[in-house]
Design a protein around this motif. Structure first.
Motif, mmCIF file in Angstrom:
data_model
loop_
_atom_site.group_PDB
_atom_site.id
_atom_site.type_symbol
_atom_site.label_atom_id
_atom_site.label_comp_id
_atom_site.label_asym_id
_atom_site.label_seq_id
_atom_site.Cartn_x
_atom_site.Cartn_y
_atom_site.Cartn_z
ATOM 1 N N ASP A 4 47.369 84.700 25.523
ATOM 2 C CA ASP A 4 48.809 85.001 25.605
ATOM 3 C C ASP A 4 49.682 84.997 23.933
ATOM 4 N N MET B 137 51.116 87.338 21.824
ATOM 5 C CA MET B 137 53.195 87.652 21.281
ATOM 6 C C MET B 137 52.965 88.062 19.478
ATOM 7 N N GLU C 286 52.096 92.293 19.031
ATOM 8 C CA GLU C 286 53.749 92.453 19.500
ATOM 9 C C GLU C 286 54.579 91.545 18.320
ATOM 10 N N GLN D 283 50.420 78.268 17.051
ATOM 11 C CA GLN D 283 48.784 78.176 18.596
ATOM 12 C C GLN D 283 47.934 77.728 18.236
ATOM 13 N N HIS E 246 53.786 96.524 24.837
ATOM 14 C CA HIS E 246 53.036 95.498 26.151
ATOM 15 C C HIS E 246 51.585 96.377 26.439
ATOM 16 N N GLU F 102 47.819 94.671 25.228
ATOM 17 C CA GLU F 102 47.158 93.462 25.548
ATOM 18 C C GLU F 102 46.152 94.162 26.417
#
Lengths: 505, 656
Positions: free
Chosen positions: A332, A336, A339, A416, A489, A493
């Motif tokens: 995830d 992010m 994008e 992260q 998206h 992905e």
């Protein structure tokens, strides 16, 4: 979706043929040339809007695909298609072209037809870069694009334009030769130039690394990354306003596009192995270049350095994902980051374009880009000052403007991966605001600094129109960026799922 | 009509925005009165609807509102939304913000009467109200950050409102950049929240606290730190910027370069309290980290005491009030650190009224004095400006915590709360807030006496035109004076001890100092009388007495003391050298580094050595090649032999 109209070809060839037509019309019919160029650019933009309206954002598959044999013996095809990565960049290209044509209206006094033609042809070629699914076709557009840009800087540029053009040309050309070698090698292994095929081709890690480095040389120069960035400030300083706008808004994105279309999916394992190298260079771009921007006295140089610093977020967002997956066991955050990087590219297109146009507005009046020649411009040009305030704030990443969205997401995702990466990246909050607002203060605020400033006239309706269009997109995508993410998206992905799985051969 | 609160909340937010946009874009078209009408109506609507919402939620026991308005963006499973959370905490803030803002809009008609940027000013202050409401009403961290930076932007625009003034455009950039330092921390905090809680939505985050409590992260490897502590301290760094806590306080005194109404609205009553509000909003997080709470306690007490001291040596009337604001923000922060969030919010509310009042009164004095702000050139003004005089007196009494005034209740509650706190640092904090009471009284009444009493030191020209300000100025003063005096007595019972904030503020049982105090609370009278058995009241009175002695009775004394303690006096005048340090180390250092990187890194090394070096070496190499390409066959043969030899050598050594 079944359609007989080859929309993608039209998006490439309408502006190219339009450009040739404009060239043919010649300088004697100045008004015809202007309106013709404007019409061609608007038609091209409307076609790209049509593309957006028919685009299916639920799939990562290439859409509007066109394929015809070009050079059969080498299996080279005229092969076009768009996905969620290409579409926003095409929209950005066609939108920016309109602005550039409008910006040239009264400003370019000699060889106007050639000027307009160069930009129209350039638009078609840039669209081609984003659409090409055949690596040779891509390479063709990639190199062809240099020619109009070379001419734009070389003919309508500033006094030191020869140095700048040669530097620009050598840098980018040198980089792309390595890309060509890599592409030829890939062809020798797979017998195909189809980019999708190349993405699927299993390659050993050592070879991937060499391919990665070859691509890196091409794309890192283009975007540009530290330390191969020094051509950009020189090119910007010498380029005419329109050239700077296209250079900053679109040509830099070619580098980002190359990373996400070639480097990451073709050499994913090398990308994973070399991610720290990319992250370190990105952070150097963000921090070091942020400091360098502070020291600039020339407005265009300052914005050029600011662009390099902002592009650091693009490469950071692209290459941060491997660490995030290692840290959180989830893709995830990585998605992010990518994008966010894409958003940063699009938004930077608007904002840097707007800032170069603003400098153009001042340069047209005062024939100087030196910050010290200005001061107190707000007194004589209040409307212009308001626009430039908005773009300066957007450049500093103020929430509510598009400039915030990408930086925000990339910082959130880099946290992260590591606290310290996020820490260094977030320094842009301070540095970006410092160099942008300090420039704004010195140029715009204060009492009227000299007689030249006292005689400035506020922007006319044409300039107001251009800046308003940009102000609207900057605000709309700041307040509601959702549509861009919806387009991207599915593609991103899928892309990340692809690059996170080893394809060693 | 309460079925559809969403529309009401939207109207509360959008009415000021609409007013701002109209006044900003069409200012010339609608003229000066058009601009002030459209914005005053916008903020008026917002204020009245906020009161209605307040009635709905606080008095009628209406449901808390927590809804998404639209999806800002979504990436896979993560939705980042724009939405509102209206509960007892936010609705109280909304009433204060919109009401004070409304009064200041009206006051501005008088204060900015002759200013050429009249429409622009109204546009800005309405825009500010919009951004502040977005901050307060947000239900997620992204929107919080939007409002957070939005108020920072308007503050920047307003401090630099008089853009020809060099000091103003220096101050506004300083304010923005110092705030950005805070926002830098804040953003890292938000990033931490997303990583560990998986969401940016308040309620989803608060629901996960139990799972995150106890997790650790290693910022420096080998040193596991509590995740919650790191997040809370990062978020609090944001609050330190916005709410001007040491060492990020340096921008607030300089912000006084802006017009007075915004000093009242932004730099006293509303924006600077955003940090206090934010920490209260995040109480479910902060309650889990005693380290963060201690940190807050210590930072707050340093600010409360040492910034108050600086107020003693300032001569600019607005700067005295600015330092007073810093010190009072320190009090609120101390309350947060002691887990007395309700007391912090209580002081925030009372302070909003009496500090707005004091600023507007100072503004009224400044109008009367023809934009003279130096108190050494005032004195005896009570004769000429009676309404300003009496409202200033009431505001000052509230500020020093004179028994019965609003400020008394809120400040005493904080002092008591700190007294009950057992966190590390609470001893120092208690000393700071008690000593601060004396300091507050001393600088407040120094200002009051120097301005309104004593010898008239006004120059002749000003004196001839000296008169009370117009009604648009004095009416807001009177309106603000009422809550400054009375509000505290009404609010203390319910707000501190009556569970006023319900679930909107969370306090862990072991930190609940207000509950301990509440056990002994027997109504307003009891609380008031009880105060006479404790030191603060007498310290406040002593402060007033000393101010009277020094500035009315023996005006020569302060100079003698300053001479005797020259070093201390200089230290205070130099504001502990924060500004000089920042200026030379941070501002100067950054510029030097930038210049160094550019000249050495880019020009000398990259361009000079590598790029041009490559070019030179190619020229050198091609020179050699040129001599080799002589055209004589044997030269070519010779080079071929050498080439073959090299290849052979490589082959033999298994290199190819």
């Amino acid at each position: 979706m079944e359609m007989n109209i080859p929309l993608l070809s039209l998006l490439i060839w309408t502006p190219v043929l339009g450009g040739i037509w404009v060239l043919y019309a010649g300088d004697r019919q100045e008004n015809t040339v202007k309106y013709l160029s404007l019409s061609v650019s608007i038609i091209t933009f409307l076609m790209s809007v049509g593309l957006y309206l028919q685009f299916d954002s639920t799939t990562h598959e290439m859409q509007f695909v066109e394929k015809a044999i070009w050079i059969e013996s080498f299996n080279i095809n005229y092969h076009l298609g768009v996905d969620g990565i290409a579409l926003p960049l095409i929209l950005l290209t066609t939108f920016t072209t309109i602005l550039v044509i409008l910006a040239a209206w009264e400003v370019i006094e000699h060889r106007i037809s050639q000027y307009m033609a160069a930009f129209l042809v350039l638009t078609g070629l840039m669209n081609g870069v984003f659409m090409a699914l055949d690596a040779m076709l891509f390479y063709f557009f990639w190199e062809a694009m240099l020619i109009p840009m070379f001419l734009i800087i070389g003919i309508w540029g500033g006094p030191n334009r020869v140095y700048a053009t040669v530097k620009f040309f050598l840098y980018t050309f040198l980089g792309s030769v390595f890309m060509l070698v890599a592409l030829l090698y890939l062809y020798s292994q797979s017998g195909s130039f189809n980019i999708i095929d190349l993405q699927m081709l299993p390659i050993s890690l050592d070879v991937q690394k060499l391919i990665f480095i070859a691509f890196f040389l091409a794309f890192a120069v283009k975007i540009p990354m530290w330390p191969v960035h020094t051509w950009l400030p020189d090119a910007h300083v010498e380029a005419p306003t329109g050239g700077s706008v296209i250079l900053a808004a679109i040509m830099l994105k070619m580098g980002g596009y190359g990373f996400i279309r070639f480097s990451l999916p073709i050499a994913p394992d090398a990308s994973a192995a070399l991610d720290e190298f990319m992250i370190v260079l990105s952070l150097i771009a963000i921090v070091y270049i942020g400091f360098v921007a502070l020291a600039q006295q020339d407005m265009k140089k300052l914005i050029a350095y600011s662009s390099i610093s902002h592009m650091g977020f693009v490469t950071l967002g692209f290459f941060i994902g491997f660490k995030i997956v290692a840290n959180t066991d989830s893709a995830d955050g990585a998605v992010m980051g990518i994008e966010g990087a894409m958003m940063q590219m699009i938004s930077h297109g608007f904002i840097s374009g707007a800032l170069f146009l603003c400098v153009g507005v001042l340069y047209d009046r005062m024939h100087s880009r030196q910050i010290n020649d200005y001061g107190g411009v707000v007194n004589t040009m209040p409307v212009f000052a308001a626009f430039m305030m908005l773009f300066a704030m957007a450049n500093s990443g103020l929430p509510g403007t598009s400039g915030f969205v990408g930086e925000f997401l990339v910082i959130l995702s880099s946290f992260q991966a590591s606290f310290w990466i996020a820490f260094l990246a977030a320094l842009t909050l301070i540095l970006g605001a410092a160099y942008t607002l300090w420039m704004y203060k010195r140029v715009m605020f204060g009492d009227i600094a000299n007689e030249n400033v006292a005689e400035l006239k506020d922007i006319n309706s044409r300039e107001t129109l251009i800046l308003s269009l940009l102000a609207i997109v900057v605000l709309v995508f700041g307040v509601w960026p959702a549509p861009i993410f919806e387009i991207m998206h599915a593609t991103i992905e899928h892309l990340f799922n692809h690059i996170i799985h080893p394809k060693l051969g | 009509m309460f079925e559809n609160m969403e529309k009401i909340y939207l109207a509360i937010v959008l009415a000021p925005l609409l007013g701002s946009v109209i006044a900003g874009l069409f200012g010339k078209l609608i003229g000066r009165s058009g601009a002030h009408w459209v914005t005053i109506i916008g903020v008026g609507i917002s204020s009245l609807l906020s009161m209605l919402a307040y009635k709905h939620i606080v008095f009628d026991g209406g449901e808390m509102f927590n809804q998404t308005i639209y999806t800002w963006l979504s990436i896979g499973s993560l939705d980042i939304n724009v939405g509102f959370l209206v509960d007892r905490l936010s609705v109280s803030m909304m009433v204060v913000v919109t009401f004070v803002s409304w009064m200041i809009h009206i006051y501005t008609i008088g204060y900015m009467h002759d200013d050429p940027g009249y429409q622009r000013f109204f546009s800005y202050i309405s825009l500010f109200t919009f951004a502040m409401l977005m901050l307060v009403m947000s239900n997620n961290f992204m929107q919080l950050f939007f409002g957070w930076e939005g108020v920072g932007l308007v503050s920047y625009l307003l401090i630099g409102f008089w853009y020809k003034k060099e000091s103003a455009i220096f101050a506004n950039m300083k304010a923005f950049l110092v705030n950005r330092v805070g926002d830098f921390g804040f953003l890292l905090g938000i990033a931490g929240v997303l990583l560990y809680f998986g969401s940016l939505d308040y309620m989803e985050v608060f629901a996960e606290t139990a799972a995150v409590d106890g997790l650790t992260m290693e910022i420096f490897s080998g040193h596991p730190w509590s995740v919650i502590t790191v997040i809370c301290i990062c978020l609090f760094i944001g609050a330190m910027g916005k709410s001007a806590q040491v060492p990020l306080h340096v921008w607030l005194p300089d912000s006084m370069e802006g017009p007075t109404p915004i000093s009242a609205l932004i730099h006293a009553a509303t924006m600077v309290t955003a940090g206090i509000f934010m920490v209260s909003r995040m109480s479910p997080l902060f309650e889990l980290s005693e380290v963060a709470l201690s940190f807050i306690l210590v930072i707050g007490s340093i600010t409360a005491l040492f910034m108050g001291l600086l107020g003693l040596v300032q001569n600019d009337i607005k700067r005295v009030i600015a330092y007073s604001t810093l010190s009072q923000l320190g009090y609120m922060t101390v309350a947060l650190g002691a887990s007395a969030y309700a007391a912090a919010m209580f002081h925030l509310i009372t302070h909003a009224f009496f500090k707005a009042l004091l600023f507007l009164a100072a503004g009224s004095v400044i109008i009367g004095m023809h934009h003279e702000q130096d108190m050494r050139k005032m004195g005896g003004l009570y004769k000429y400006m009676p309404i300003t005089w009496i409202t200033s007196l009431l505001g000052s009494l509230a500020l020093i915590g004179f028994p019965g005034t609003s400020g008394f209740y809120s400040k005493d509650a904080i002092i008591e709360a700190v007294h009950h706190s057992a966190l590390p640092g609470s001893g120092f904090a208690y000393f700071a807030v008690v000593a601060g009471v004396f300091i507050t009284a001393l600088y407040s009444f120094r200002l009051f006496f120097m301005t309104f009493h004593g010898k008239e030191r006004i120059d002749k020209h000003t004196w001839e035109h000296l008169h009370e300000s117009p009604k648009v100025v004095t009416v807001p003063l009177a309106v603000l004076a009422i809550p400054s005096i009375l509000l505290g007595a009404f609010l203390i019972g319910p707000m501190l001890f009556g569970g006023y904030f319900e679930e909107s503020i969370f306090v862990a049982a072991k930190h609940d100092v207000l509950a301990e105090i509440g056990a002994d609370y027997h109504g307003v009278w009891g609380f008031t009388l009880h105060a006479f058995q404790a030191a603060p009241v007498y310290l406040a009175l002593a402060g007033v007495g000393v101010a009277w002695l020094f500035y009315i009775k023996y005006p020569a004394v302060p100079a003698q003391i300053a001479g005797r303690f020259g070093f201390l006096h200089k230290l205070l005048l130099e504001k502990y050298y924060f500004d000089s340090f920042n200026q030379s180390v941070f501002a100067g250092g950054t510029r030097k580094i930038g210049s160094f990187f550019w000249r050495i890194g880019d020009i000398r090394i990259i361009d000079g050595f590598f790029v041009n070096g490559t070019a030179l070496s190619i020229r050198w190499f091609s020179g050699i090649v040129r001599t080799i390409q002589s055209g004589y066959l044997y030269d070519y043969a010779f080079s071929m032999i050498i080439g073959l030899l090299i290849l052979l050598a490589l082959f033999v050594h298994h290199l190819i």
